[in-house]
Scaffold this active site. Structure first.
Site, PDB file in Angstrom:
ATOM      1  N   SER A   1       0.835  -1.199   0.000  1.00  0.00           N
ATOM      2  CA  SER A   1       0.000   0.000   0.000  1.00  0.00           C
ATOM      3  C   SER A   1       0.869   1.249   0.000  1.00  0.00           C
ATOM      4  O   SER A   1       1.977   1.249   0.551  1.00  0.00           O
ATOM      5  CB  SER A   1      -0.897   0.015   1.237  1.00  0.00           C
TER       6      SER A   1
ATOM      7  N   TYR B   1      -0.989   0.003  10.373  1.00  0.00           N
ATOM      8  CA  TYR B   1      -1.159  -0.549   9.023  1.00  0.00           C
ATOM      9  C   TYR B   1      -0.040  -0.081   8.102  1.00  0.00           C
ATOM     10  O   TYR B   1       0.573  -0.868   7.380  1.00  0.00           O
ATOM     11  CB  TYR B   1      -2.523  -0.117   8.475  1.00  0.00           C
TER      12      TYR B   1
ATOM     13  N   LYS C   1       2.806  -2.376   6.234  1.00  0.00           N
ATOM     14  CA  LYS C   1       2.993  -2.405   4.781  1.00  0.00           C
ATOM     15  C   LYS C   1       4.417  -2.006   4.402  1.00  0.00           C
ATOM     16  O   LYS C   1       4.976  -2.519   3.428  1.00  0.00           O
ATOM     17  CB  LYS C   1       1.982  -1.489   4.101  1.00  0.00           C
TER      18      LYS C   1
END
Length: 294
Positions: free
Chosen positions: A141, A154, A158
């Protein structure tokens, strides 16, 4: 000359491939002729199909290493081989760091970083013994390459996933290729939960240089390419699938404060906020729904 990718006879596993981006990836592999197995904790609302062919669903809790090992061994027994693993499962709720304890953030790290590692290790044990090796794809991402307020864990996961993929590519070469697709915003059946109605989704899309959000099938096409022999010399790479990224906020701030007589930007106290939504533009749906199936 027409360029086609034929994956007939190949076997692909897509984690979290029952809906959203994962289902788009699974359909792309079906269209390319591959046999596709999708896994998640819960079955899809309807079978994942393309070109009259259907992906096989196997229930799996990817947080259980023993179950993961057994799953990949079963894929080998049933299909005779494993050519591609797409580590798609992941996601996060919007939660500021101070609003959640360390344990909550650790669960986000587990889903988005530890789970792909667990699946990759199990897949490698199958692929390393094959004459043709295999290909592992990480779904990354843009959150891993820039600040991600509200989805910090998150973004950290990533970022770690890209680093992990590059190390895997070196350690497991030449038998197994490992690459990352770095996604921006993708339009799925859950996009309205992040961006509102169609008008809201279109407005968010206009903040992307390409003028729209990606479609799941476009992510799938990129995965099929990287899994194919046409990408045989590509490993340890990160492919940006983000429509050009995000327009820098300072450009809009400068335009808003430009002196029409001189056509030069006037000083601005500070850049305007980014036009991108404050919720996570993750390639996977919000885990309030998606992560429960992983």
């Amino acid at each position: 000359m027409t360029v086609t990718v034929d994956l007939s006879g190949r076997v692909a596993v897509v984690t979290g491939g029952t809906r959203g981006v994962g289902a788009g990836i699974a359909r792309a592999f079906l269209e390319a002729g591959a046999e596709v197995v999708v896994c998640a904790r819960r079955p899809p609302d309807e079978p994942v199909t393309a070109d009259g062919r259907t992906a096989r669903f196997v229930p799996l809790d990817l947080r259980d290493p023993g179950s993961v090992d057994a799953f990949f061994a079963q894929v080998k027994d049933d299909c005779g081989r494993l050519d591609t693993l797409v580590n798609n499962v992941g996601g996060t709720p919007f939660r500021l760091l101070a609003d959640g304890g360390a344990a909550r953030h650790a669960r986000v790290l587990e889903l988005n970083l530890t789970t792909p590692l667990t699946a990759s290790l199990a897949a490698y044990e199958v692929m390393r013994g094959q004459r043709t090796g295999g290909s592992i794809l990480m779904i990354g991402s843009v959150s891993g390459g820039r600040p991600s307020p509200g989805t910090a864990a998150y973004g950290a996961a990533k970022a770690g996933l890209e680093s992990l993929a590059r190390s895997m590519a070196v350690e497991w070469a030449p038998a197994v290729r490992v690459n990352t697709l770095v996604l921006g915003m993708v339009r799925t059946e859950l996009s309205h939960l992040h961006y509102g109605d169609d008008a809201g989704i279109a407005a968010v899309g206009r903040t992307v240089p390409a003028g729209r959000l990606a479609e799941p099938g476009e992510v799938g096409d990129a995965c099929v390419f990287l899994a194919s022999d046409r990408a045989a010399y590509i490993t340890g790479a990160s492919l940006l699938v983000h429509g050009g990224g995000e327009r820098p906020a300072f450009l809009d701030a400068a335009t808003a404060n430009r002196d029409p007589d001189t056509a030069s930007p006037s000083p601005s106290p500070s850049p305007a906020p980014s036009p991108a939504p404050s919720t996570s533009p993750s390639p996977s749906p919000s885990p309030s729904t998606a992560n429960k199936e992983s």
